[in-house]
Motif scaffolding. Structure first.
Motif, PDB file in Angstrom:
ATOM      1  N   UNK A 206      18.994  29.673  41.150  1.00  0.00           N
ATOM      2  CA  UNK A 206      20.329  30.280  41.163  1.00  0.00           C
ATOM      3  C   UNK A 206      21.107  29.912  39.906  1.00  0.00           C
ATOM      4  N   UNK A 207      21.002  28.673  39.487  1.00  0.00           N
ATOM      5  CA  UNK A 207      21.698  28.210  38.277  1.00  0.00           C
ATOM      6  C   UNK A 207      21.118  28.896  37.041  1.00  0.00           C
ATOM      7  N   UNK A 208      19.794  28.978  36.974  1.00  0.00           N
ATOM      8  CA  UNK A 208      19.148  29.693  35.855  1.00  0.00           C
ATOM      9  C   UNK A 208      19.646  31.128  35.781  1.00  0.00           C
ATOM     10  N   UNK A 209      19.668  31.822  36.923  1.00  0.00           N
ATOM     11  CA  UNK A 209      20.128  33.212  36.957  1.00  0.00           C
ATOM     12  C   UNK A 209      21.566  33.330  36.487  1.00  0.00           C
ATOM     13  N   UNK A 210      22.420  32.425  36.949  1.00  0.00           N
ATOM     14  CA  UNK A 210      23.829  32.446  36.550  1.00  0.00           C
ATOM     15  C   UNK A 210      23.955  32.263  35.040  1.00  0.00           C
ATOM     16  N   UNK A 211      23.288  31.256  34.500  1.00  0.00           N
ATOM     17  CA  UNK A 211      23.388  30.978  33.065  1.00  0.00           C
ATOM     18  C   UNK A 211      22.792  32.102  32.232  1.00  0.00           C
ATOM     19  N   UNK A 212      21.704  32.709  32.703  1.00  0.00           N
ATOM     20  CA  UNK A 212      21.089  33.838  32.000  1.00  0.00           C
ATOM     21  C   UNK A 212      22.062  35.019  31.949  1.00  0.00           C
ATOM     22  N   UNK A 213      22.654  35.358  33.109  1.00  0.00           N
ATOM     23  CA  UNK A 213      23.604  36.468  33.164  1.00  0.00           C
ATOM     24  C   UNK A 213      24.847  36.177  32.332  1.00  0.00           C
ATOM     25  N   UNK A 214      25.308  34.948  32.352  1.00  0.00           N
ATOM     26  CA  UNK A 214      26.520  34.549  31.614  1.00  0.00           C
ATOM     27  C   UNK A 214      26.308  34.647  30.094  1.00  0.00           C
TER      28      UNK A 214
END
Length: 170
Positions: A160-168
């Motif tokens: 979830x953190x990876x996805x958030x940082x990737x999208x950000x």
């Protein structure tokens, strides 16, 4: 033990992109279970969230470690503007974590909730507090002591953190 405000300072000193505070809860209701993800708000989403934030925020006082610094929710228009953006980003991070964990069989999802936790009051860094379960519930306590469960939970949170940082950072 690291005082609440020092936790934020440590994250900033380490140039963290996000701040995540992970907790295991306890409740008078021995059947309470599941995972909650909290982000900062001036107003708590429910009475339980308000009670929990009040209890958590008093830890420093009980240990005699209270700092006399101003609360970013109270002062400065510029700080408030930055904090509003951080609160919005924190909400997106919380929703990403909830969405990711819904796809697992880890725990009953208690959802995205809001409260005034001291550790979430950074004006320039997305911050969430995750209650990973209830130690007062014997079944949850067993899960929280199970290495396999904790690895699955860690992987789910990491994704979830990876996805958030990737999208950000797109």
């Amino acid at each position: 033990f690291i005082p609440l405000r020092q936790r934020i300072k440590l994250a900033k000193k380490s140039k963290a992109d996000i701040f995540i505070s992970i907790h295991a809860d306890s409740s008078k209701n021995k059947k309470a279970s599941g995972i909650s993800v909290f982000s900062l708000s001036d107003i708590a989403s429910d009475k339980e969230a308000q009670r929990l934030a009040k209890k958590e925020n008093e830890v420093d006082k009980m240990l005699g470690l209270e700092e006399s610094i101003k609360d970013p929710l109270i002062y400065g228009s510029l700080i408030k503007m930055f904090q509003r953006e951080s609160m919005n980003d924190s909400s997106i991070l919380a929703k990403n974590i909830i969405s990711n964990l819904k796809g697992t069989k880890l725990a009953v999802n208690r959802g995205h909730r809001f409260a005034g936790f001291a550790v979430l009051k950074s004006y320039d860094m997305p911050s969430v507090l995750i209650e990973i379960g209830f130690l007062s519930n014997k079944n949850e306590e067993k899960k929280l002591l199970n290495n396999s469960y904790m690895k699955d939970l860690s992987k789910g949170l990491g994704k979830a953190i990876e996805n958030y940082l990737f999208d950000k950072n797109r």
